[in-house]
Design an enzyme around this catalytic site. Sequence first.
Site, PDB file in Angstrom:
ATOM      1  N   CYS A 116       0.828  -1.202   0.000  1.00  0.00           N
ATOM      2  CA  CYS A 116       0.000   0.000   0.000  1.00  0.00           C
ATOM      3  C   CYS A 116       0.868   1.259   0.000  1.00  0.00           C
ATOM      4  O   CYS A 116       1.544   1.543  -0.982  1.00  0.00           O
ATOM      5  CB  CYS A 116      -0.982  -0.043   1.173  1.00  0.00           C
ATOM      6  SG  CYS A 116      -2.359   1.126   1.001  1.00  0.00           S
ATOM      7  N   HIS A 218      -3.563  -5.367   0.323  1.00  0.00           N
ATOM      8  CA  HIS A 218      -2.995  -5.797   1.595  1.00  0.00           C
ATOM      9  C   HIS A 218      -2.965  -7.328   1.695  1.00  0.00           C
ATOM     10  O   HIS A 218      -3.883  -7.950   2.242  1.00  0.00           O
ATOM     11  CB  HIS A 218      -3.809  -5.205   2.755  1.00  0.00           C
ATOM     12  CG  HIS A 218      -3.545  -3.753   2.982  1.00  0.00           C
ATOM     13  ND1 HIS A 218      -2.615  -3.297   3.892  1.00  0.00           N
ATOM     14  CD2 HIS A 218      -4.071  -2.657   2.384  1.00  0.00           C
ATOM     15  CE1 HIS A 218      -2.587  -1.971   3.868  1.00  0.00           C
ATOM     16  NE2 HIS A 218      -3.468  -1.551   2.957  1.00  0.00           N
ATOM     17  N   GLU A 220      -1.404  -9.209   3.617  1.00  0.00           N
ATOM     18  CA  GLU A 220      -1.304  -9.747   4.982  1.00  0.00           C
ATOM     19  C   GLU A 220      -2.650 -10.252   5.504  1.00  0.00           C
ATOM     20  O   GLU A 220      -2.694 -11.016   6.483  1.00  0.00           O
ATOM     21  CB  GLU A 220      -0.714  -8.704   5.939  1.00  0.00           C
ATOM     22  CG  GLU A 220      -1.582  -7.506   6.251  1.00  0.00           C
ATOM     23  CD  GLU A 220      -1.487  -6.376   5.238  1.00  0.00           C
ATOM     24  OE1 GLU A 220      -1.918  -5.253   5.567  1.00  0.00           O
ATOM     25  OE2 GLU A 220      -0.984  -6.617   4.116  1.00  0.00           O
TER      26      GLU A 220
END
Length: 248
Positions: A116, A218, A220
């Site tokens: 990001c 993202h 994660e």
Amino acid sequence: MAGIKIKMHHLPRIGITPDINELDHPETEYVVRRNYADVVSRTGGLPFLLPYGEQIADYLEALDGLLITGGMFDIDPALYRQMARKKYVIKPARTHFEQALVEGALARSMPILGICNGMQLLAVCLGGELVQDIPSEVDGALEHKPDQPGSIAQHEIRISAPSLHFEMSVGEVHKVNSIHHQSVLPCDAYQTLALSPDGVIEAIEAKSDGFAVGVQWHPEYGVADIDAIVLDGFLTNAREYFQRRSAR
């Protein structure tokens, strides 16, 4: 015992940059979402959070990979040769620290993953520029900063070019999460790997030697299949980086 060799399994050491709040407060805190560290551990790495400071070379000497996290702030447009077109929230202390880390890692060909805002900083360090505000600058833009958790997929991306590091086919489509209002502009120093349907660049990789990849979503959170591809590739390159260093 003599004659017995012990094989040491090295987990690649991944430096993770935290955010910081209330910089002038006597109880200022470093903050980072737990899932950044958790996903590094699950993918086979050893996560380290990096407090801000001038010991950049010492950090890089100790690490095998660098993960630049996202954040709810913007990069100063002066750093990419633009004038600010509106008032932005910037964090000079964090950006100065992360910029020094990225530039040092690039010089060492250390694997870098920018997520990001971290992708945007990677692009700036490579000489690129940014779209300062997608809603006001991109005609027909999708909603890239929806009012929903990062655990929910928001829009599709399409793989637009072959990658140096990932086994992905041009034309592949993935649905990813999205939490940003700025984006990266094209630059000769990096290749665009993925685009959203409105033309916003969603992934880049440096054309120079070494793994330097940015993704605008993202990974994660583990929302899309492509997330595991990105993270596995990053950790694989971090392991190879350690092996190259150890062989010198």
